[in-house]
Scaffold this motif. Structure first.
Motif, PDB file in Angstrom:
ATOM      1  N   MET A  81       0.821  -1.201   0.000  1.00 54.09           N
ATOM      2  CA  MET A  81       0.000   0.000   0.000  1.00 54.09           C
ATOM      3  C   MET A  81       0.864   1.264   0.000  1.00 54.09           C
ATOM      4  O   MET A  81       0.513   2.263  -0.630  1.00 54.09           O
ATOM      5  CB  MET A  81      -0.951  -0.005   1.197  1.00 54.09           C
ATOM      6  N   GLU A  82       1.995   1.219   0.695  1.00 51.33           N
ATOM      7  CA  GLU A  82       2.894   2.381   0.676  1.00 51.33           C
ATOM      8  C   GLU A  82       3.532   2.541  -0.701  1.00 51.33           C
ATOM      9  O   GLU A  82       3.728   3.666  -1.173  1.00 51.33           O
ATOM     10  CB  GLU A  82       3.954   2.222   1.766  1.00 51.33           C
ATOM     11  N   TYR A  83       3.826   1.424  -1.350  1.00 54.12           N
ATOM     12  CA  TYR A  83       4.352   1.481  -2.714  1.00 54.12           C
ATOM     13  C   TYR A  83       3.295   2.049  -3.658  1.00 54.12           C
ATOM     14  O   TYR A  83       3.589   2.872  -4.529  1.00 54.12           O
ATOM     15  CB  TYR A  83       4.771   0.078  -3.163  1.00 54.12           C
ATOM     16  N   PHE A  84       2.054   1.631  -3.457  1.00 55.01           N
ATOM     17  CA  PHE A  84       0.928   2.154  -4.246  1.00 55.01           C
ATOM     18  C   PHE A  84       0.794   3.660  -4.069  1.00 55.01           C
ATOM     19  O   PHE A  84       0.595   4.405  -5.038  1.00 55.01           O
ATOM     20  CB  PHE A  84      -0.357   1.436  -3.829  1.00 55.01           C
ATOM     21  N   ALA A  85       0.952   4.136  -2.827  1.00 62.47           N
ATOM     22  CA  ALA A  85       0.810   5.564  -2.546  1.00 62.47           C
ATOM     23  C   ALA A  85       1.894   6.398  -3.227  1.00 62.47           C
ATOM     24  O   ALA A  85       1.689   7.580  -3.495  1.00 62.47           O
ATOM     25  CB  ALA A  85       0.839   5.809  -1.033  1.00 62.47           C
ATOM     26  N   THR A 115      -6.347   3.688  10.820  1.00 61.63           N
ATOM     27  CA  THR A 115      -6.123   4.229  12.160  1.00 61.63           C
ATOM     28  C   THR A 115      -4.923   5.173  12.191  1.00 61.63           C
ATOM     29  O   THR A 115      -5.071   6.355  12.498  1.00 61.63           O
ATOM     30  CB  THR A 115      -5.918   3.092  13.183  1.00 61.63           C
ATOM     31  N   HIS A 116      -3.731   4.660  11.857  1.00 66.94           N
ATOM     32  CA  HIS A 116      -2.544   5.504  12.014  1.00 66.94           C
ATOM     33  C   HIS A 116      -1.653   5.571  10.780  1.00 66.94           C
ATOM     34  O   HIS A 116      -0.714   6.363  10.770  1.00 66.94           O
ATOM     35  CB  HIS A 116      -1.710   5.011  13.210  1.00 66.94           C
ATOM     36  N   LEU A 117      -1.895   4.767   9.765  1.00 67.95           N
ATOM     37  CA  LEU A 117      -1.092   4.873   8.549  1.00 67.95           C
ATOM     38  C   LEU A 117      -1.724   5.894   7.602  1.00 67.95           C
ATOM     39  O   LEU A 117      -2.950   5.993   7.516  1.00 67.95           O
ATOM     40  CB  LEU A 117      -0.984   3.510   7.856  1.00 67.95           C
ATOM     41  N   PRO A 118      -0.918   6.660   6.870  1.00 67.65           N
ATOM     42  CA  PRO A 118      -1.456   7.764   6.060  1.00 67.65           C
ATOM     43  C   PRO A 118      -1.921   7.370   4.659  1.00 67.65           C
ATOM     44  O   PRO A 118      -2.408   8.215   3.932  1.00 67.65           O
ATOM     45  CB  PRO A 118      -0.256   8.718   5.969  1.00 67.65           C
ATOM     46  N   VAL A 119      -1.783   6.107   4.285  1.00 69.39           N
ATOM     47  CA  VAL A 119      -1.997   5.710   2.887  1.00 69.39           C
ATOM     48  C   VAL A 119      -3.403   6.038   2.392  1.00 69.39           C
ATOM     49  O   VAL A 119      -3.578   6.660   1.335  1.00 69.39           O
ATOM     50  CB  VAL A 119      -1.707   4.205   2.699  1.00 69.39           C
ATOM     51  N   MET A 120      -4.424   5.630   3.142  1.00 72.04           N
ATOM     52  CA  MET A 120      -5.803   5.828   2.669  1.00 72.04           C
ATOM     53  C   MET A 120      -6.165   7.313   2.661  1.00 72.04           C
ATOM     54  O   MET A 120      -6.903   7.765   1.780  1.00 72.04           O
ATOM     55  CB  MET A 120      -6.781   5.036   3.536  1.00 72.04           C
ATOM     56  N   GLN A 122      -4.049   9.682   2.027  1.00 70.73           N
ATOM     57  CA  GLN A 122      -3.388  10.186   0.835  1.00 70.73           C
ATOM     58  C   GLN A 122      -4.184   9.841  -0.425  1.00 70.73           C
ATOM     59  O   GLN A 122      -4.276  10.653  -1.353  1.00 70.73           O
ATOM     60  CB  GLN A 122      -1.974   9.599   0.744  1.00 70.73           C
ATOM     61  N   LEU A 123      -4.774   8.643  -0.434  1.00 76.22           N
ATOM     62  CA  LEU A 123      -5.599   8.245  -1.580  1.00 76.22           C
ATOM     63  C   LEU A 123      -6.813   9.156  -1.711  1.00 76.22           C
ATOM     64  O   LEU A 123      -7.152   9.613  -2.815  1.00 76.22           O
ATOM     65  CB  LEU A 123      -6.042   6.793  -1.425  1.00 76.22           C
ATOM     66  N   VAL A 124      -7.470   9.433  -0.595  1.00 78.11           N
ATOM     67  CA  VAL A 124      -8.640  10.323  -0.616  1.00 78.11           C
ATOM     68  C   VAL A 124      -8.263  11.691  -1.160  1.00 78.11           C
ATOM     69  O   VAL A 124      -8.957  12.254  -2.028  1.00 78.11           O
ATOM     70  CB  VAL A 124      -9.248  10.442   0.796  1.00 78.11           C
TER      71      VAL A 124
END
Length: 285
Positions: A81-85, A115-120, A122-124
């Motif tokens: 997911m971080e690679y995706f971001a 909860t605490h990771l920024p990936v989603m 960032q996607l929004v």
């Protein structure tokens, strides 16, 4: 013109892929164009075509097999997911620039993403830059929500996603079609809950005074601010599916250039309400 997106979220096994499949079928019956993007790098198969699949970019199995990374399943998914971001340009190319798109994003179930990771988050933000109006759709398995404390746990998970993503969110209890009639009657109180009453009913099971105070504070927060409520989702019930879709469409103002009606509340018309029919036996039955 704006574009529209549902972020389909929820714990593993909550029915996200089944929800997407059901919505695709429902959209076909009402002549609407809805497409799906798979964002779960650990997904195995789908019952519907997808316009984009994150596994074409990166897969969990490949990450886990990389000797230089040495990740397990959860660490591998977070890495994916971080690679995706860091490669949103791949998603932009897959989505194209068609106006009036309506896309369901089938998201992974790992709770740390909400909860605490920024990936989603960032996607929004990226989707909003691409002129998408985004609604979160948080799913919880109704078979899990059979006790007050399990319900509170589900509410907190949904609330965590709401706070993290800061977008309109519709919370859904899935797999209602799998419940017995007795279970449906018992779970009705959780769809629009009175948290204080539920705490009174379960006060004897709170053995620790410290956690009793914390639990009551959480319930008071939820109750006083009406922060979380759930809609039932039965994949065999077309009218119930339509009610869910109306709530989501209203939250992102889908079709605002058309004559648009505010979604009907489940208890608005007891004589014709689908939720009323859902939770009570038919007279002739």
């Amino acid at each position: 013109m704006p574009r529209y997106a549902q972020l389909v979220m929820g714990p593993a096994g909550s029915g996200k892929s089944t929800y997407c499949s059901t919505m695709i079928q429902h959209a076909e019956t009402i002549n609407r164009s809805v497409q799906v993007v798979n964002l779960d790098p650990a997904a195995e198969h789908f019952e519907y075509p997808v316009m984009a699949d994150i596994r074409e970019l990166i897969q969990v199995d490949d990450v886990m097999e990389d000797d230089s990374l040495r990740f397990g399943p959860n660490g591998g998914l977070v890495f994916c997911m971080e690679y995706f971001a860091s490669n949103f340009d791949w998603l932009e190319e897959c989505l194209g620039h068609v106006e009036d798109d309506y896309i369901l994003f089938d998201c992974p179930g790992q709770i740390e993403l909400y909860t605490h990771l920024p990936v989603m988050r960032q996607l929004v933000e990226q989707l909003q830059q691409w002129e998408f109006r985004v609604c979160g759709v948080f799913l919880v398995d109704s078979q899990f929500m059979v006790e007050t404390f399990k319900f509170i746990s589900g509410v907190m998970a949904a609330l965590s996603a709401m706070v993290t993503l800061e977008i309109p969110q519709v919370n859904i209890m899935t797999k209602m079609d799998l419940l017995s009639h007795k279970a449906k009657k018992e779970i009705e109180k959780y769809l629009d809950p009175d948290m204080y009453s539920m705490m009174q009913d379960n006060s004897l099971t709170l053995r620790s005074k410290k956690f009793e105070k914390l639990t009551k504070a959480i319930c008071g927060l939820i109750e006083d601010y009406s922060m979380v409520r759930f809609l039932p989702f039965d994949r065999t019930d077309e009218e119930g599916i339509n009610i869910v879709l109306q709530h989501i469409d209203f939250s992102i103002q889908y079709g605002e250039d058309l004559e648009f009606k505010e979604p009907r509340e489940p208890d608005e018309d007891p004589g014709s309400s689908e939720c009323d029919q859902f939770f009570h036996d038919k007279a002739e039955g």
